[in-house]
Design a protein around this motif. Sequence first.
Motif, short mmCIF file in Angstrom:
data_model
loop_
_atom_site.label_atom_id
_atom_site.label_comp_id
_atom_site.label_asym_id
_atom_site.label_seq_id
_atom_site.Cartn_x
_atom_site.Cartn_y
_atom_site.Cartn_z
N ILE A 278 2.18 4.29 -7.79
CA ILE A 278 2.49 2.87 -7.93
C ILE A 278 4.00 2.70 -7.81
CG2 ILE A 278 2.39 0.88 -9.49
CD1 ILE A 278 -0.34 1.80 -8.41
N GLY A 279 4.41 1.73 -7.00
CA GLY A 279 5.84 1.49 -6.80
C GLY A 279 6.04 0.28 -5.90
N THR A 280 7.22 0.17 -5.31
CA THR A 280 7.50 -0.93 -4.40
C THR A 280 7.21 -0.50 -2.97
OG1 THR A 280 9.19 -2.44 -3.55
CG2 THR A 280 9.96 -0.32 -4.35
N GLN A 281 6.51 -1.35 -2.23
CA GLN A 281 6.07 -0.97 -0.89
C GLN A 281 7.19 -0.92 0.13
OE1 GLN A 281 2.63 -3.45 -0.12
NE2 GLN A 281 1.34 -1.74 -0.76
N VAL A 282 8.38 -1.35 -0.25
CA VAL A 282 9.51 -1.23 0.67
C VAL A 282 9.76 0.25 0.98
CG1 VAL A 282 11.38 -1.19 -1.03
CG2 VAL A 282 11.80 -2.14 1.23
N VAL A 283 9.39 1.13 0.06
CA VAL A 283 9.55 2.57 0.30
C VAL A 283 8.72 3.00 1.50
CG1 VAL A 283 9.14 4.88 -0.66
CG2 VAL A 283 10.12 3.10 -2.10
N TYR B 6 17.15 1.80 0.03
CA TYR B 6 16.00 2.68 0.16
C TYR B 6 16.11 3.55 1.41
CZ TYR B 6 13.31 0.94 -3.78
OH TYR B 6 12.88 0.64 -5.04
N SER B 7 16.69 3.01 2.49
CA SER B 7 16.80 3.82 3.70
C SER B 7 17.73 5.00 3.46
CB SER B 7 17.27 2.99 4.90
OG SER B 7 18.59 2.56 4.76
N VAL B 8 18.77 4.80 2.69
CA VAL B 8 19.67 5.91 2.34
C VAL B 8 18.93 6.91 1.46
CG1 VAL B 8 21.74 6.54 1.03
CG2 VAL B 8 21.80 4.60 2.61
N PHE B 9 18.22 6.41 0.45
CA PHE B 9 17.50 7.28 -0.48
C PHE B 9 16.42 8.10 0.25
CE2 PHE B 9 13.74 7.82 -3.22
CZ PHE B 9 14.28 8.67 -4.16
N VAL B 10 15.59 7.42 1.03
CA VAL B 10 14.50 8.10 1.74
C VAL B 10 15.08 9.11 2.73
CG1 VAL B 10 12.66 7.76 3.44
CG2 VAL B 10 12.79 6.28 1.44
N ALA C 294 18.00 10.67 2.61
CA ALA C 294 18.58 11.81 1.89
C ALA C 294 17.48 12.75 1.41
CB ALA C 294 19.41 11.30 0.71
N CYS C 295 16.38 12.20 0.94
CA CYS C 295 15.26 13.03 0.47
C CYS C 295 14.62 13.80 1.63
CB CYS C 295 14.20 12.17 -0.21
SG CYS C 295 14.71 11.47 -1.78
N GLN C 296 14.58 13.21 2.80
CA GLN C 296 13.93 13.83 3.95
C GLN C 296 14.73 15.00 4.53
OE1 GLN C 296 10.98 13.45 5.34
NE2 GLN C 296 10.31 11.78 4.04
N VAL C 297 16.04 15.03 4.32
CA VAL C 297 16.87 16.08 4.92
C VAL C 297 16.38 17.47 4.54
CG1 VAL C 297 19.18 17.11 5.01
CG2 VAL C 297 18.91 14.63 5.17
N GLY C 298 16.27 17.73 3.25
CA GLY C 298 15.83 19.06 2.79
C GLY C 298 14.43 19.38 3.26
N SER C 299 13.55 18.39 3.24
CA SER C 299 12.18 18.59 3.68
C SER C 299 12.12 19.00 5.15
CB SER C 299 11.38 17.30 3.46
OG SER C 299 10.11 17.38 4.03
N LYS C 300 12.87 18.32 5.98
CA LYS C 300 12.85 18.62 7.41
C LYS C 300 13.52 19.97 7.71
CE LYS C 300 10.54 15.09 7.93
NZ LYS C 300 9.13 15.31 7.69
#
Length: 135
Positions: free
Chosen positions: A28-33, A76-80, A82-88
Amino acid sequence: ASRLVHGDLSLPNVLEDGTIIDFEKAEIGTQVVDAVTLLEDPKNGDIDRKKLFRERFLPEFDKSEKEEMEEAYDDYSVFVSACQVGSKVKQGNLKRAKGFVLTVLEKSPPKVKDKFVKYLRSTEIEKAKELQEVL
């Protein structure tokens, strides 16, 4: 308003018929993510992400939610990203990792950008040195 958020809404998780799969990160959260995760994916190419967000995503919401989501988009675009960098990087997809690094560098306020660059330069993430060429 809080709603069900997929948490990893990217092109590989949307089938040709529009069916969405892979809900292991849903909460559950905000759908902008979800909108940001889908739109800011570097493999989308050179599209006007904000325009697409306004035209295709925001009409589904009431006025106060629209204003809140539009204001939150860049954060959110910055947050998402930044989170994706390590994953990729861990997936060995350095091209997409670099795309996410560029998004953070382009959209972050100076303080966030500085912290992010320090993190990338100090991290022990495998192959992180290859990302430093975009810094």
